[in-house]
Design an enzyme around this catalytic site. Structure first.
Site, mmCIF file in Angstrom:
data_model
loop_
_atom_site.group_PDB
_atom_site.id
_atom_site.type_symbol
_atom_site.label_atom_id
_atom_site.label_comp_id
_atom_site.label_asym_id
_atom_site.label_seq_id
_atom_site.Cartn_x
_atom_site.Cartn_y
_atom_site.Cartn_z
ATOM 1 N N MET A 186 0.860 -1.197 0.000
ATOM 2 C CA MET A 186 0.000 0.000 0.000
ATOM 3 C C MET A 186 0.893 1.244 0.000
ATOM 4 O O MET A 186 0.452 2.334 0.379
ATOM 5 C CB MET A 186 -0.934 -0.006 1.207
ATOM 6 C CG MET A 186 -1.885 -1.208 1.190
ATOM 7 S SD MET A 186 -3.402 -0.966 2.113
ATOM 8 C CE MET A 186 -2.774 -0.722 3.741
ATOM 9 N N HIS A 190 9.395 -3.501 3.352
ATOM 10 C CA HIS A 190 8.955 -3.702 1.959
ATOM 11 C C HIS A 190 10.158 -3.998 1.062
ATOM 12 O O HIS A 190 10.096 -4.854 0.182
ATOM 13 C CB HIS A 190 8.270 -2.436 1.426
ATOM 14 C CG HIS A 190 6.993 -2.085 2.113
ATOM 15 N ND1 HIS A 190 6.857 -0.952 2.892
ATOM 16 C CD2 HIS A 190 5.793 -2.700 2.129
ATOM 17 C CE1 HIS A 190 5.628 -0.887 3.352
ATOM 18 N NE2 HIS A 190 4.951 -1.938 2.916
ATOM 19 N N GLY A 231 5.073 -9.865 4.159
ATOM 20 C CA GLY A 231 5.861 -9.791 5.390
ATOM 21 C C GLY A 231 5.225 -10.619 6.500
ATOM 22 O O GLY A 231 4.005 -10.586 6.700
ATOM 23 N N GLN A 232 6.074 -11.310 7.253
ATOM 24 C CA GLN A 232 5.612 -12.127 8.387
ATOM 25 C C GLN A 232 4.963 -11.268 9.477
ATOM 26 O O GLN A 232 4.199 -11.763 10.286
ATOM 27 C CB GLN A 232 6.816 -12.912 8.942
ATOM 28 C CG GLN A 232 6.524 -13.781 10.137
ATOM 29 C CD GLN A 232 5.482 -14.844 9.858
ATOM 30 O OE1 GLN A 232 5.450 -15.443 8.789
ATOM 31 N NE2 GLN A 232 4.595 -15.062 10.828
ATOM 32 N N LYS A 233 5.255 -9.963 9.473
ATOM 33 C CA LYS A 233 4.634 -9.109 10.495
ATOM 34 C C LYS A 233 3.107 -9.219 10.429
ATOM 35 O O LYS A 233 2.426 -9.180 11.453
ATOM 36 C CB LYS A 233 5.050 -7.648 10.326
ATOM 37 C CG LYS A 233 4.513 -6.782 11.475
ATOM 38 C CD LYS A 233 4.883 -5.339 11.327
ATOM 39 C CE LYS A 233 4.041 -4.637 10.325
ATOM 40 N NZ LYS A 233 2.657 -4.335 10.780
ATOM 41 N N ASP A 234 2.586 -9.368 9.203
ATOM 42 C CA ASP A 234 1.139 -9.522 9.032
ATOM 43 C C ASP A 234 0.807 -11.013 9.019
ATOM 44 O O ASP A 234 0.373 -11.571 8.006
ATOM 45 C CB ASP A 234 0.693 -8.850 7.740
ATOM 46 C CG ASP A 234 0.973 -7.355 7.765
ATOM 47 O OD1 ASP A 234 0.549 -6.688 8.720
ATOM 48 O OD2 ASP A 234 1.657 -6.860 6.850
ATOM 49 N N VAL A 275 11.094 -7.210 9.505
ATOM 50 C CA VAL A 275 12.296 -6.368 9.641
ATOM 51 C C VAL A 275 12.048 -5.420 10.819
ATOM 52 O O VAL A 275 10.970 -4.816 10.926
ATOM 53 C CB VAL A 275 12.567 -5.583 8.338
ATOM 54 C CG1 VAL A 275 13.775 -4.668 8.506
ATOM 55 C CG2 VAL A 275 12.805 -6.553 7.189
ATOM 56 N N ARG A 316 2.622 2.416 9.510
ATOM 57 C CA ARG A 316 1.874 3.165 10.532
ATOM 58 C C ARG A 316 2.793 3.715 11.630
ATOM 59 O O ARG A 316 2.351 4.535 12.427
ATOM 60 C CB ARG A 316 0.761 2.307 11.132
ATOM 61 C CG ARG A 316 -0.368 2.048 10.138
ATOM 62 C CD ARG A 316 -1.588 1.407 10.779
ATOM 63 N NE ARG A 316 -2.731 1.414 9.885
ATOM 64 C CZ ARG A 316 -3.079 0.422 9.076
ATOM 65 N NH1 ARG A 316 -2.365 -0.679 9.042
ATOM 66 N NH2 ARG A 316 -4.144 0.530 8.291
HETATM 67 O O1 PAF Z 1 -0.011 -5.832 3.593
HETATM 68 C C1 PAF Z 1 -0.460 -4.892 2.912
HETATM 69 O O2 PAF Z 1 0.199 -3.869 2.691
HETATM 70 C C2 PAF Z 1 -1.853 -5.000 2.313
HETATM 71 O O3 PAF Z 1 -2.720 -5.653 3.173
HETATM 72 C C3 PAF Z 1 -1.861 -5.673 0.915
HETATM 73 C C4 PAF Z 1 -1.388 -7.113 0.988
HETATM 74 C C5 PAF Z 1 -0.962 -4.889 -0.042
HETATM 75 C C6 PAF Z 1 -3.277 -5.668 0.343
HETATM 76 O O4 PAF Z 1 -3.785 -4.387 0.200
#
Ligand code: PAF
Length: 282
Positions: free
Chosen positions: A30, A37, A147-150, A176, A187
């Site tokens: 995003m 990233h 990313g594993q953070k999510d 990271v 954020r």
């Molecule tokens: O992890 C993110 O940044 C978002 O949830 C994604 C995977 C790009 C979907 O909008």
């Protein structure tokens, strides 16, 4: 780096890459890019012959009172960073391109999609699964990087890939962290310097829990109760959840001996942060 804005342009760019027989890695983002990233982009660069990054602040994954309108949009800086990483194609559609008026089709990953952040943010994973499914159809990558953070997002998307037979490999890359342990997140830009100090409590609590597991405490309930008590004692943290779960199903587990995902979400000031650690079997 070719910057494309429409689905048709993207498909044409991808056809050109595929006609050369190149494998394609996709990094969906995003924007508001940070080192986390860029680690995904580098993994894609190492493992694939062509790299596509998408930047799209996806409205369907934000709740009505969440931060969609104030989400950081830093397209020019992001573009420069991606040029430096030698990304081949940057797909940056507008909302109307991704959701033409009258769009009514969504992807729902039942059960898993309602757990963890899906429970705290109703509809969030429906938005994520829908936009990622669309990106997979538009780009048709061989591999896609997250990313594993999510961690909950990864569980939801792995299930979607399996259930809907997407012909691609989903790759989770390590979180990271800043040198002091804070997990990188777009954020984090919202945090004041005081908030940032308070936010460190989240990673500290995760690492402390991991140390206790290493020292022989395997009962999830004990670990959770102690972590929740420690977090509740911090006046600047409003805890959403601290859970010990199976990383594939996001269901609570009782004993961490076989490995577990320790996951936390909390508001620091008005900013909701998440973090997690995967523990190894003992
Ligand atoms: O992890 C993110 O940044 C978002 O949830 C994604 C995977 C790009 C979907 O909008």
């Amino acid at each position: 780096m070719q910057i494309v804005r429409t689905v048709a342009e993207t498909r044409a760019a991808l056809r050109a890459l595929r006609s050369k027989g190149l494998t394609v890695g996709l990094v969906p983002t995003m924007g508001a890019l940070h080192a986390g990233h860029l680690s995904l982009v580098r993994a894609a660069r190492e493992q694939c012959e062509a790299v596509v990054v998408s930047i799209f602040v996806n409205p369907t994954q934000f709740g009505p009172n969440e931060d969609f309108s104030k989400y950081p949009r830093t397209f020019d800086t992001d573009g420069k960073l991606l040029e430096e990483e030698k990304v081949d194609v940057l797909f940056a559609p507008g909302v109307d391109e991704m959701y033409p008026s009258g769009s009514t089709t969504f992807v729902t990953v039942e059960e898993i999609g309602d757990r963890l952040d899906g429970a705290s943010r109703p509809g969030h994973f429906r938005g994520v699964a829908t936009v990622v499914a669309k990106l997979f159809h538009i780009i048709e990558p061989d591999k896609a990087y997250f990313g594993q953070k999510d961690a909950a997002q990864i569980a939801v998307l792995r299930r979607m890939v399996r259930d809907l037979n997407f012909p691609l490999e989903l790759i989770a890359c390590p979180t990271v962290r800043e040198p002091d342990g804070l997990a990188m997140s777009s954020r984090n830009r919202y945090l004041s310097s005081e908030d940032r100090t308070h936010a460190l409590t989240l990673s500290k609590t995760l690492f402390h829990t991991e140390q206790r597991i290493a020292a022989g405490t395997f009962t999830a309930r004990t670990l959770i109760d102690d972590a929740v008590a420690a977090l509740a004692a911090k006046p600047h943290i409003r805890l959403d959840y601290f859970r010990i779960i199976d990383p594939d199903t996001l269901v609570d587990i009782e004993n961490v001996r076989n490995g577990a995902l320790i996951a936390v979400a909390a508001f620091v000031g008005t900013t909701r942060l998440i973090d997690n650690l995967l523990t190894a079997p003992r």
